[in-house]
Design an enzyme around this catalytic site. Structure first.
Site, PDB file in Angstrom:
ATOM      1  N   HIS A 193      -0.201   2.415  12.437  1.00  0.00           N
ATOM      2  CA  HIS A 193       0.943   1.797  12.340  1.00  0.00           C
ATOM      3  C   HIS A 193       2.178   2.705  12.651  1.00  0.00           C
ATOM      4  O   HIS A 193       3.298   2.450  12.274  1.00  0.00           O
ATOM      5  CB  HIS A 193       1.296   1.563  10.778  1.00  0.00           C
ATOM      6  CG  HIS A 193       0.331   0.310  10.335  1.00  0.00           C
ATOM      7  ND1 HIS A 193       0.173   0.002   9.078  1.00  0.00           N
ATOM      8  CD2 HIS A 193      -0.014  -0.507  11.294  1.00  0.00           C
ATOM      9  CE1 HIS A 193      -0.831  -1.039   8.906  1.00  0.00           C
ATOM     10  NE2 HIS A 193      -0.934  -1.430  10.077  1.00  0.00           N
TER      11      HIS A 193
ATOM     12  N   PRO B 139      -8.411   2.921  -7.175  1.00  0.00           N
ATOM     13  CA  PRO B 139      -8.320   2.514  -8.726  1.00  0.00           C
ATOM     14  C   PRO B 139      -8.578   1.066  -8.914  1.00  0.00           C
ATOM     15  O   PRO B 139      -9.180   0.614  -9.909  1.00  0.00           O
ATOM     16  CB  PRO B 139      -7.164   3.090  -9.209  1.00  0.00           C
ATOM     17  CG  PRO B 139      -6.724   4.027  -8.078  1.00  0.00           C
ATOM     18  CD  PRO B 139      -7.056   3.521  -6.776  1.00  0.00           C
TER      19      PRO B 139
END
Ligand code: OAD
Length: 262
Positions: free
Chosen positions: A119, A218
């Site tokens: 990116h 997570p």
């Protein structure tokens, strides 16, 4: 796993904003991801830049400043260790920060040819009309102004990929060349919501050929169902232990699917 030794393995690492979270850089979509109550997705577009270049530059100026003040964390360092230890290695990062390149393991940094910033790079300033580009610190980095191309005299832009824009073809080619060069024995995807199809596609390519796909995040993501191992923890806590485990005991030591914690 066909080859248990890390030193013989081809390793692909794909990272997103989550790997820099513990360096104090806000992720895009997590808490703190909004900038002055503005959605980053609405600022990171060509249309936003055309309508208010000063506002968009202000956002990038703040982010550059924040990144300059941040340090690589244990996960960035563990990626350098992996690169130094694996037989063949490529890092594909969606991050425009320079923390992967600043991280050092045993005094060594990641060679730029092992890192694809898919990116772009927030520290590049470039012209959208001609090939002018610079990585120099600009007046716009220190004061509210929009830098101007010395040749075309139009507003310069940050060297990042905005929503709706194509990926840099040379960088895509580098990823394809790595994937075409043989299966990735291990693909590790760290800290990304994996919302883009090309990220999921690159990640599952090695897996289809029988490699491991490890996700460190997570939270669950669209990639989670494809993972052969998911570590639901923070990158800086999970990755160093994983790399140590592989260096010490080989890749065959991977426990079965979906372990929790790092
Ligand atoms: P996001 O902000 O979408 O996602 C960050 C991910 O990191 C989430 O899945 C979190 O659960 C995870 N995460 C948070 N803290 C973490 C930690 N300590 N360790 C590991 N993971 C953690 O960022 P990206 O997926 O990178 O594109 O976003 C992808 C792209 O969307 C960005 O490159 C940017 C953005 O718009 C462009 O600018 C083109």
């Amino acid at each position: 796993m066909a080859d248990p030794k890390l030193s013989d393995a081809r390793v692909l690492v794909i990272t997103g904003a989550g790997i820099s979270a513990e360096s104090g850089i806000a992720t895009f979509r997590g808490p703190g991801g909004y900038w002055r109550k503005m959605d980053p997705a609405k600022l990171a577009t060509e249309a936003a830049f055309r309508s208010d270049p000063a506002l968009v530059w202000e956002w990038y100026r703040e982010r550059r400043e924040q990144i300059r003040g941040a340090c690589p964390n244990a996960a960035h360092i563990a990626v350098v260790e992996l690169a130094a230890t694996a037989g063949d290695f490529l890092l594909v990062t969606q991050n425009v920060d320079d923390l992967h390149l600043r991280a050092k393991w045993n005094g060594r940094a990641l060679a730029p040819e092992l890192c694809v910033q898919i990116h772009g790079d927030i520290f590049v300033t470039r012209c959208s009309r001609c090939d002018y580009r610079t990585t120099k610190r600009l007046h716009a980095d220190d004061a509210a102004s929009v830098p101007v191309c010395p040749r075309c005299e139009i507003a310069l832009r940050p060297g990042v990929v905005w929503f709706g824009e194509s990926l840099p073809p040379n960088e895509v080619q580098r990823v394809e060349a790595f994937l075409d060069g043989g299966r990735a024995d291990v693909t590790i995807v760290i800290g990304t919501t994996a919302l883009f199809g090309y990220i999921v596609e690159w990640a599952v390519r090695g897996r289809r050929a029988g490699g491991e796909l490890v996700e460190i995040n997570p939270e669950e993501t669209p990639l989670s169902p494809h993972a052969t191992r998911a570590i639901r923890g923070a990158a800086a806590a999970a990755l160093p232990g994983l790399v140590a485990e592989w260096s010490h005991s080989g890749l065959g030591s991977s426990p079965s699917r979906h372990s929790v914690g790092g």
